[in-house]
Write an enzyme that holds these catalytic residues in place. Structure first.
Site, short mmCIF file in Angstrom:
data_model
loop_
_atom_site.label_atom_id
_atom_site.label_comp_id
_atom_site.label_asym_id
_atom_site.label_seq_id
_atom_site.Cartn_x
_atom_site.Cartn_y
_atom_site.Cartn_z
N GLN A 55 27.25 -17.01 67.24
CA GLN A 55 27.80 -18.34 67.32
C GLN A 55 29.10 -18.29 66.47
O GLN A 55 29.58 -17.71 65.49
CB GLN A 55 26.89 -19.56 66.56
N ASN A 62 28.29 -21.25 71.36
CA ASN A 62 27.71 -20.32 71.65
C ASN A 62 28.59 -18.98 72.26
O ASN A 62 29.69 -19.39 72.65
CB ASN A 62 26.66 -20.24 72.57
N CYS A 82 23.42 -24.59 63.85
CA CYS A 82 23.22 -23.10 63.56
C CYS A 82 22.96 -22.84 62.25
O CYS A 82 23.96 -23.13 61.41
CB CYS A 82 24.24 -22.39 64.15
N ASN A 93 21.71 -20.47 60.21
CA ASN A 93 22.51 -19.22 59.66
C ASN A 93 23.89 -19.40 59.74
O ASN A 93 24.63 -18.79 58.77
CB ASN A 93 22.04 -17.97 60.48
N ASN A 102 18.67 -28.30 68.08
CA ASN A 102 18.80 -27.50 69.25
C ASN A 102 17.07 -27.94 69.82
O ASN A 102 16.28 -27.98 68.94
CB ASN A 102 19.00 -26.08 69.19
N ARG A 146 19.21 -19.97 73.15
CA ARG A 146 19.70 -20.55 74.14
C ARG A 146 21.55 -20.41 73.88
O ARG A 146 22.11 -20.59 73.13
CB ARG A 146 19.60 -22.04 74.21
N CYS A 198 18.00 -16.42 64.09
CA CYS A 198 18.26 -17.65 64.52
C CYS A 198 17.63 -18.68 63.42
O CYS A 198 16.52 -18.78 63.40
CB CYS A 198 17.63 -18.29 65.82
N SER A 242 17.80 -21.95 63.08
CA SER A 242 17.34 -23.68 63.55
C SER A 242 15.75 -22.91 64.10
O SER A 242 14.86 -23.56 64.11
CB SER A 242 17.81 -24.11 64.47
#
Length: 306
Positions: free
Chosen positions: A47, A67, A76, A78, A163, A216, A224, A226
């Site tokens: 990201q 992305n 996001c 992280n 997301n 995604r 990831c 989330s």
């Protein structure tokens, strides 16, 4: 290169992040720049966290998230921790409020260097995730990969936290599944009109999970945030764990866990590390970049005050 801006290569538990300082500008990082940056091994990322001037009172910044394929992401976790570390290094502050398209995120850096991000409230209603079919109970939806009588993956828990997410419960190490093969099929399944993050989650104790995620718009990712939040919430929601869990992200290069707390006020708080790697300058239109001299994080310039 014309109109360069400061940026930094960082990571959150291995999740590859580019933090780009767009404050004081009215333009945005283009999808073309994102694709070009991802095509270079030095700047390949999961990201981009583009820091813009805040659009509302009370926020410290607006974060535009891209992305690696140039598409937009709503959240996001992280990457947000990376932004906090960058801005804390710049300003000395420990507490921040960010605006994103998914809503307001509050974050804090702790004395031990870990960072907590309030990811907001999860959404479970089928049309809020969203799903293309109505499900009364989204903690277990009808979806599977493999033979009908012996599916490899089946009955995921679906929810949204920034997301869309689908959590498939597995009884062995998530690294033992061919997620690189199944991930694209599930991400793009018609049941997910806005696509979805696909996570394999193994319950390892009443307070811990081991996960691996196909993200995604980014593909097979080292971590990831989330998705970790979605796995933690879904585990509690289905009675597999309590409301606070540690997440061992199986694909992460370090074994430092994420801690996910689904509070009684329905907010989900994620706590974990962030790491600075190097900084440089980038053209947000073309993606052309140059690296600064290696001077260490103490001289971080990736989010310079204007």
């Amino acid at each position: 290169m014309a109109e360069q801006v400061e940026f930094a290569r960082m990571n959150g538990l291995g999740n590859k992040i580019l933090v780009i300082d767009m404050r004081g500008r009215i333009d945005k990082v283009t999808p073309e720049a994102a694709v070009a940056l991802n095509a270079d091994a030095a700047t390949q990322f999961d990201q981009i966290m583009a820091i813009h001037d805040p659009k509302i009172a009370g926020a410290d910044a607006f974060i535009d998230i891209l992305n690696c394929d140039g598409s937009k992401a709503q959240a996001c976790g992280n990457g947000t921790r990376c932004v906090v570390q960058a801005l804390s290094s710049e300003t000395g502050r420990k507490v921040f409020t960010f605006q994103t398209v998914a809503g307001i995120l509050n974050a804090r850096e702790h004395e031990d260097g870990t960072i907590s991000v309030d990811m907001g409230k999860p959404a479970f209603a089928w049309d809020k995730i969203p799903l293309s079919e109505e499900f009364y109970d989204t903690s277990r939806i009808e979806l599977q990969i493999g033979p009908i009588d012996a599916p490899i993956l089946h009955s995921p828990s679906a929810m949204a936290i920034g997301n869309p997410h689908a959590i498939f419960w597995v009884d062995r190490d998530p690294m033992n599944f061919d997620l690189e093969r199944f991930g694209p099929l599930l991400e793009n399944h018609p049941i997910f009109p806005e696509k979805a993050n696909i996570t394999l989650a193994q319950v390892t104790s009443e307070t811990s999970l081991r996960t691996r995620t196909w993200e995604r718009g980014a593909g097979l990712t080292l971590a990831c945030g989330s998705a970790a939040c979605a796995a933690g919430v879904s585990a509690a929601r289905t009675g597999r764990t309590g409301r606070t869990v540690t997440i061992d992200v199986a694909s992460a290069p370090t074994r430092q866990p994420l801690v996910i707390e689904w509070r009684e006020d329905d907010h989900v708080v994620m706590t974990g590390p962030a790491e600075w790697e190097w900084s440089g300058k980038v053209d947000p239109v073309t993606g052309e970049f140059s690296r600064d001299e290696e001077v260490g994080q103490g001289a971080y310039q990736g989010a310079k005050v204007h």
